[in-house]
Design a protein around this motif. Structure first.
Motif, mmCIF file in Angstrom:
data_model
loop_
_atom_site.group_PDB
_atom_site.id
_atom_site.type_symbol
_atom_site.label_atom_id
_atom_site.label_comp_id
_atom_site.label_asym_id
_atom_site.label_seq_id
_atom_site.Cartn_x
_atom_site.Cartn_y
_atom_site.Cartn_z
ATOM 1 N N LEU A 272 0.712 -1.340 0.152
ATOM 2 C CA LEU A 272 0.012 -0.035 0.011
ATOM 3 C C LEU A 272 0.960 1.246 -0.010
ATOM 4 O O LEU A 272 0.497 2.183 -0.879
ATOM 5 C CB LEU A 272 -0.920 0.002 1.285
ATOM 6 N N ILE A 273 2.175 1.213 0.978
ATOM 7 C CA ILE A 273 2.829 2.513 0.982
ATOM 8 C C ILE A 273 3.526 2.487 -0.527
ATOM 9 O O ILE A 273 3.566 3.738 -1.055
ATOM 10 C CB ILE A 273 3.800 2.278 2.093
ATOM 11 N N THR A 274 3.889 1.639 -0.976
ATOM 12 C CA THR A 274 4.561 1.787 -2.446
ATOM 13 C C THR A 274 3.666 2.396 -3.383
ATOM 14 O O THR A 274 4.260 3.269 -4.117
ATOM 15 C CB THR A 274 5.128 0.226 -2.789
ATOM 16 N N ARG A 275 2.418 1.693 -3.273
ATOM 17 C CA ARG A 275 1.479 2.295 -4.486
ATOM 18 C C ARG A 275 1.149 3.720 -4.108
ATOM 19 O O ARG A 275 1.194 4.647 -5.192
ATOM 20 C CB ARG A 275 0.269 1.463 -4.376
ATOM 21 N N GLY B 31 12.749 10.230 -5.901
ATOM 22 C CA GLY B 31 11.672 9.519 -6.051
ATOM 23 C C GLY B 31 11.830 7.966 -6.098
ATOM 24 O O GLY B 31 11.236 7.066 -5.243
ATOM 25 N N CYS B 32 12.844 7.354 -6.941
ATOM 26 C CA CYS B 32 12.912 6.330 -6.999
ATOM 27 C C CYS B 32 13.740 5.619 -5.788
ATOM 28 O O CYS B 32 13.500 4.502 -5.490
ATOM 29 C CB CYS B 32 14.112 6.046 -8.320
ATOM 30 N N TYR C 114 4.862 9.960 -6.653
ATOM 31 C CA TYR C 114 5.991 10.422 -7.450
ATOM 32 C C TYR C 114 5.500 10.690 -8.883
ATOM 33 O O TYR C 114 6.202 11.395 -9.647
ATOM 34 C CB TYR C 114 6.654 9.113 -7.570
ATOM 35 N N SER C 115 4.571 9.896 -9.459
ATOM 36 C CA SER C 115 4.100 10.335 -10.540
ATOM 37 C C SER C 115 3.388 11.690 -10.731
ATOM 38 O O SER C 115 3.753 12.600 -11.732
ATOM 39 C CB SER C 115 2.830 9.203 -11.206
ATOM 40 N N LEU C 116 2.579 12.044 -9.795
ATOM 41 C CA LEU C 116 2.164 13.188 -9.947
ATOM 42 C C LEU C 116 3.268 14.385 -9.764
ATOM 43 O O LEU C 116 3.292 15.465 -10.388
ATOM 44 C CB LEU C 116 1.200 13.531 -8.696
ATOM 45 N N VAL D 135 12.363 2.300 -0.234
ATOM 46 C CA VAL D 135 11.950 2.326 1.206
ATOM 47 C C VAL D 135 11.273 1.236 1.605
ATOM 48 O O VAL D 135 11.811 0.587 2.635
ATOM 49 C CB VAL D 135 11.638 3.702 1.737
ATOM 50 N N PRO D 136 9.916 1.102 1.319
ATOM 51 C CA PRO D 136 9.144 -0.116 1.862
ATOM 52 C C PRO D 136 9.904 -1.370 1.410
ATOM 53 O O PRO D 136 9.690 -2.254 2.539
ATOM 54 C CB PRO D 136 7.976 0.134 0.949
#
Length: 312
Positions: free
Chosen positions: A181-184, A212-213, A190-192, A218-219
């Motif tokens: 969930l955190i990754t999504r 961002g990458c 990041y995309s925004l 991190v997760p």
């Protein structure tokens, strides 16, 4: 307990270890604000340690407790109690299986799954379920043979072993879902961010992309310590699948020993004619190796050999 059930429990040990690490870390985070001196800290640590080391393994008895077993049947397997008409049919057939096996039919709970395929399953504790389609479409002799097969799983200890492993995996699975969930969320953010920078033609786009990458990793790094005990499962997954297939053949033999061998073989041949075995025959070697169920032709061959050995 059969060998396949024992192997299932063996493969559950990494899940148990991983979940105990998760619970230890979680308990430490929860109790940290309440410890202000070394004495209290030691006392709380001891209580938490014993709760994780002793309490969590002992909690494996909970899925076998009636109310919890019924909740698992409803939520995990999507079972429901049979309707009065379904109850009348399934009870009569189950009574025949129980009579041949010499067991009390009331010792097991019968459920129905609202699915449009021919299937049955042996759930936690003493749960036996069939799909609505199987209950409506299978001939009585065939359905009785299927129920005998599921009883074979229970007699072999397979459902108990599987649900115990699943129970012990729940804390780790919760962490994996949280990490996903955190990754999504980070991916969306990041995309925004990158999209807004491209629109505004910002010169910091490259830096933002790099940061961002890094954040997206991190997760993965956070859950890595919990996943290390599971590495052996990845390596030995084909072995686990092989023993799962052996468990299916064992349940077939139990049904055959109860006198349902010809009906089970007839059902397998019918399914073959309907194309149920096409997936196995068209699958690649790796997919067949990782399958939890044997191909129908393999089950038929095993039944024939068992009949020859037993003189049936």
């Amino acid at each position: 307990m059969t060998t396949s059930a024992a192997v299932t429990l063996l493969f559950g040990l990494p899940w148990l270890l991983s979940s105990m690490i998760v619970l230890t870390v979680a308990a430490g985070l929860v109790t940290a604000p309440f410890t202000f001196d070394s004495g209290a800290d030691d006392a709380v640590s001891n209580i938490v340690g014993w709760a994780v080391v002793v309490g969590f393994p002992l909690s494996g008895a909970l899925p076998l407790w009636g109310p919890v077993e019924n909740t698992i049947a409803r939520l995990l397997f999507r079972f429901r109690p049979p309707s009065p008409q379904e109850r009348q049919r399934i009870d009569a057939l189950w009574a025949g299986v129980a009579r041949r096996a010499g067991i009390d039919p009331a010792a097991y709970t019968l459920w129905v799954q609202d699915a449009d395929d021919v299937n049955a399953s042996a759930g936690a504790g003493r749960t036996v379920g069939v799909t609505r389609f199987a209950l409506a479409e299978l001939a009585p002799a065939h359905l009785e043979a299927v129920l005998a097969h599921e009883l074979g799983h229970h007699l072999g200890g397979h459902p108990w072993a599987r649900i115990l492993v699943y129970w012990y995996s729940l804390p780790t699975r919760a962490v994996l879902r949280l990490a996903g969930l955190i990754t999504r969320l980070l991916t969306r953010l990041y995309s925004l961010t990158i999209g807004a920078m491209l629109i505004s033609r910002s010169r910091n786009t490259g830096t933002a992309a790099f940061v961002g990458c890094a954040l997206l990793l991190v997760p993965a790094f956070c859950v890595l310590p919990f996943l290390l005990p599971l590495v052996p499962l990845v390596v030995a997954a084909p072995v686990d699948a092989w023993f799962s297939r052996r468990g299916e053949l064992y349940a077939d033999r139990v049904a055959a020993d109860l006198g349902y061998g010809p009906h089970l073989a007839d059902l397998f041949q019918l399914w073959q004619a309907q194309g149920y075995d096409d997936g196995h025959t068209q699958a690649g070697a790796l997919e067949r190796m990782m399958s939890s169920h044997p191909a129908l032709h393999a089950r038929l061959t095993a039944l024939q050999r068992h009949a020859q050995r037993s003189g049936a």
